[in-house]
Design a protein around this motif. Structure first.
Motif, mmCIF file in Angstrom:
data_model
loop_
_atom_site.group_PDB
_atom_site.id
_atom_site.type_symbol
_atom_site.label_atom_id
_atom_site.label_comp_id
_atom_site.label_asym_id
_atom_site.label_seq_id
_atom_site.Cartn_x
_atom_site.Cartn_y
_atom_site.Cartn_z
ATOM 1 N N GLU A 197 0.809 -1.221 0.000
ATOM 2 C CA GLU A 197 0.000 0.000 0.000
ATOM 3 C C GLU A 197 0.843 1.272 0.000
ATOM 4 O O GLU A 197 0.303 2.363 -0.149
ATOM 5 N N SER A 259 -0.816 2.516 7.367
ATOM 6 C CA SER A 259 -1.136 2.693 5.949
ATOM 7 C C SER A 259 -2.046 3.904 5.758
ATOM 8 O O SER A 259 -3.094 4.020 6.410
ATOM 9 N N ARG A 261 -3.829 4.486 3.195
ATOM 10 C CA ARG A 261 -5.080 4.002 2.619
ATOM 11 C C ARG A 261 -6.038 3.558 3.719
ATOM 12 O O ARG A 261 -7.250 3.824 3.661
ATOM 13 N N TYR A 262 -5.492 2.862 4.726
ATOM 14 C CA TYR A 262 -6.343 2.438 5.844
ATOM 15 C C TYR A 262 -6.842 3.644 6.637
ATOM 16 O O TYR A 262 -8.022 3.707 7.014
ATOM 17 N N THR A 452 -9.147 -1.796 -0.434
ATOM 18 C CA THR A 452 -8.514 -1.512 0.851
ATOM 19 C C THR A 452 -9.292 -2.090 2.018
ATOM 20 O O THR A 452 -8.707 -2.582 2.994
ATOM 21 N N ARG A 455 -8.528 -5.951 1.874
ATOM 22 C CA ARG A 455 -7.246 -6.411 1.335
ATOM 23 C C ARG A 455 -6.538 -7.352 2.304
ATOM 24 O O ARG A 455 -6.063 -8.424 1.926
ATOM 25 N N GLU A 517 -9.542 1.362 -3.983
ATOM 26 C CA GLU A 517 -9.840 1.928 -2.670
ATOM 27 C C GLU A 517 -11.191 1.473 -2.145
ATOM 28 O O GLU A 517 -11.320 1.098 -0.988
#
Length: 546
Positions: A197, A259, A261-262, A452, A455, A517
Motif C-alpha cells: 500500500e 497505511s 489508505r487504511y 482496501t 485487502r 480503494e
C-alpha cells in the motif's frame, strides 16, 4: 459532463426559488467526501446570468487527488527503501527462520527424546495448524484496527512463544508452544499488505518479489546458526536465538507508519495526510496539489465482502491457487529428500521397503553434509525469483502464475522416467524454482486485486488455504509415496494443471492498474484516465457515481 449537469441543476433550483442547501441535499451521496474544506453550505460565485455554482467547480486550479495519486506522485525513494528492509526483516526472521527451524528441530528431538515418527511429524503439522487457524483472524484484525497493529501483535506473539519454546520440559509442552508460534506466524503476510500500500504501481511487483530474497537469506542464516549452536549449546539455545531477530523488528515497528489508505478509509484523514507528507519529505518529492478525497466510508474486514458478485469467483479461484502452491511447494521439499536418499525414482520403492524393516525409533543426527544440502536446496529459490521478476510485468500476473504451474507439472511428469541423479537434481531444482516464483506472483496479485477495506482479510484467507495444502501434502509425499511413486507424482502434476487453468480463469488482471480503494466501484474504475496526468497535479475522478 457531471459538472455541467450539476451546474444546470443549480440554475434550475435558483430560478425556481430553491436554496443551495436543498441542492446539496439532493446530490448528497453521489460525490466522494472531501477531506479538507468540507462545509455544510455550498460556497458559490455569481455568473453573468445570476446562476450560482459551487466554488470548487468555478476555480479550475482547485484540484483534488486520492491516496493512489499521492503514492504515484511521490514515487519510490528513501522511505520505500527503509520499508523494504524492515518488511524483509519480518519475512526473514519471523517467516523463514521459524519455518526453517522445523527441518532442524525434528530430527534432533527424534533422537534426544526417542520420539516415534508420527510424533516427529506432528511437530511440523502443529505449526501449520496454528498458521491455518490464525491467518484469517490476523487479516480481520488488520482490516479492523490497522495493518501496523495486526503486524505488531503477531510479531510480539511469535517472539514470546518462540522464546518459551526453548524452555519446554516435555514433548506435550513443545507441541503446544510451537503451535502457538505457528498462530503468530500466520500474521506475517500482513507485512506484504502494508508494504504494497506504500509502493507506486511500477515498482510494486518487483519489490514484493524481491522480498523472496529475504526469505532465502533468513533460511541461510538459520542453517549457519544451527551449525554454530547445535554442536555446543543444543536445540534450546537455537530456539531462543532464532527468536531474537524478532525483537529487532518489534523495535523498528515504532518507525513504521500506519497505511495511509487504511487511515483514509477509517476516517483518520489528518493522519493520512501527515503520513503522505512524511513520505514526500523523506523522498524529497512534492505532494500533489489540491485536496485529498476518498470514497464513502464502509465496513472493513467482513468475510461476506470476499463473496460479493465482483469478487466471488476471484476469491474461490485464489483459494485453490494458494492451496495448490503450498501443496506443491512443500510436497516437493519432502520428495526431494526421498528421491535423493533413493538415488533415482525407479529404485525408491525398494529403498522404502528396506527402510520399513528398521525400528521406528532409529535416528540419525544431522551432519555437516546435511546442512550443506539444506543450503544448496535454498539456493534454488533465487532463479525462481529472477525469472518471475523478468516476466511478471511483461505477460501479466495471471499468465505468470499459470506458466509457473505448467512448468512444475511438466517437470513432475518427466520424473516418471528413470533418470539419473544429475538429471533428477536439475528437474527438481527447475520445479522448485518455478513453484516458488509462482508463490511470489500470488503474493503480488492478491493484495492488488482486493480493495482496501478487505485487502488484509483477502490475503489472510488465501494464506490460510495455503496452510491447508501444507497440512495435506505430507500424507501424499510420504504416505502415498510408500504405495506408488507414480501415483504421487500424478497427484502433484494434476493439481498444478488445474491451478494453471484456475489462474487463466481469474476475472481480473492487475497488471498496470492501481490499488482499488472502494469495494463499491467496478474494479479499476478509480484509475481510469489517471495515466495522462503529471505527478505534480494528480486529478481524481471525483464526480463518478458509486
Amino acid at each position: 459532463i457531471k459538472c455541467c449537469f450539476f451546474i444546470l441543476r443549480v440554475v434550475k433550483f435558483r430560478r425556481t426559488g430553491e436554496s443551495s442547501r436543498s441542492d446539496e441535499d439532493a446530490i448528497s451521496g453521489e460525490h466522494e467526501v472531501q477531506i479538507e474544506g468540507v462545509r455544510t453550505e455550498l460556497e458559490a460565485v455569481e455568473l453573468e446570468d445570476g446562476a450560482a455554482v459551487p466554488k470548487e467547480f468555478a476555480n479550475p486550479t482547485d484540484d483534488t487527488f486520492m491516496v493512489e495519486d499521492a503514492v504515484e506522485a511521490i514515487g519510490f525513494g528513501k522511505f520505500q527503501w527503509k520499508l523494504s528492509v524492515i518488511t524483509g526483516l519480518a519475512w526473514a526472521s519471523d517467516y523463514a527462520m521459524e519455518m526453517m527451524i522445523l527441518s532442524i528441530l525434528a530430527p534432533q528431538l527424534h533422537c534426544e527424546w526417542r520420539l516415534p515418527s508420527w510424533q516427529v511429524a506432528l511437530l511440523t503439522s502443529v505449526v501449520f495448524v496454528g498458521m491455518m487457524s490464525s491467518s484469517t483472524l490476523w487479516g480481520n484484525i488488520s482490516d479492523q484496527y490497522g495493518r501496523k497493529t495486526g503486524l505488531k501483535i503477531s510479531v510480539l506473539w511469535t517472539l514470546y512463544y518462540g522464546i518459551l519454546s526453548g524452555f519446554a520440559p516435555v514433548y506435550s509442552w513443545i507441541l503446544v508452544l510451537r503451535g502457538l508460534v505457528g498462530f503468530g506466524i500466520g500474521g506475517v503476510p500482513q507485512s506484504v499488505t502494508l508494504y504494497a500500500e506504500f509502493l507506486p504501481m511500477k515498482a510494486r511487483a518487483k519489490c514484493i518479489l524481491l522480498i523472496e530474497v529475504f526469505w532465502a537469506l533468513g533460511t541461510v542464516f538459520e542453517v549457519l546458526l544451527a551449525v554454530l549452536v547445535m554442536p555446543t549449546l543444543g536445540w534450546r539455545w537455537l530456539l531462543i536465538l532464532s527468536a531474537l531477530p524478532l525483537l529487532l523488528f518489534a523495535v523498528l515497528c515504532f518507525w513504521l507508519p500506519e497505511s495511509a489508505r487504511y487511515d483514509v478509509l477509517s476516517g483518520n484523514q489528518d493522519k493520512a495526510i501527515a503520513t503522505l507528507k512524511r513520505i514526500a519529505t523523506e523522498n524529497g518529492a512534492p505532494m500533489p496539489l489540491g485536496k485529498l478525497i476518498i470514497s464513502r466510508q464502509e465496513d472493513r474486514g467482513k468475510m461476506r465482502d470476499l463473496f460479493t458478485p465482483h469478487f466471488r469467483w476471484t476469491t474461490l479461484l485464489l483459494w485453490f491457487i494458494w492451496f495448490s502452491n503450498a501443496f506443491s511447494y512443500y510436497g516437493l521439499v519432502l520428495l526431494t529428500t526421498e528421491f535423493f536418499q533413493a538415488g533415482d525414482v525407479c529404485s525408491i520403492s525398494s529403498k522404502r521397503k528396506a527402510v520399513k524393516a528398521k525400528c521406528s525409533l532409529t535416528c540419525e543426527y544431522l551432519t555437516k553434509e546435511d546442512y550443506t544440502d539444506l543450503l544448496w536446496t535454498t539456493l534454488s529459490e533465487f532463479p525462481g525469483v529472477l525469472v518471475t521478476l523478468w516476466i511478471i510485468d511483461r505477460i501479466g500476473r495471471k499468465k505468470t502464475m499459470a506458466l509457473s504451474f505448467l512448468v512444475f507439472s511438466f517437470c513432475s511428469l518427466l520424473l516418471f522416467l528413470c533418470v539419473g541423479r544429475n538429471v533428477l537434481t536439475v528437474l527438481l531444482f527447475i520445479a522448485r524454482a518455478f513453484i516458488s516464483g509462482g508463490f511470489q506472483a500470488a503474493y503480488v496479485y492478491t493484495p492488488e486485486v482486493y480493495p482496501t477495506a478487505t485487502r488484509a482479510l483477502g490475503l489472510g484467507s488465501c494464506s490460510g488455504m495455503a496452510r491447508v495444502g501444507a497440512l495435506i501434502t505430507p500424507f501424499i509425499a510420504q504416505v502415498m509415496l510408500e504405495s506408488s511413486v507414480y501415483l504421487t507424482l500424478a497427484v502433484y502434476s494434476g493439481c498444478c494443471l488445474l491451478a494453471a487453468l484456475a489462474s487463466c480463469f481469474l476475472p481480473i488482471e492487475t497488471k498496470g492498474r492501481g490499488l482499488q480503494e472502494s469495494s463499491h466501484r467496478e474494479w479499476g474504475q478509480e484509475m481510469v484516465g489517471r495515466g495522462s496526468h503529471s505527478p505534480g497535479v494528480a486529478r481524481s475522478d471525483s464526480g463518478s457515481q458509486e
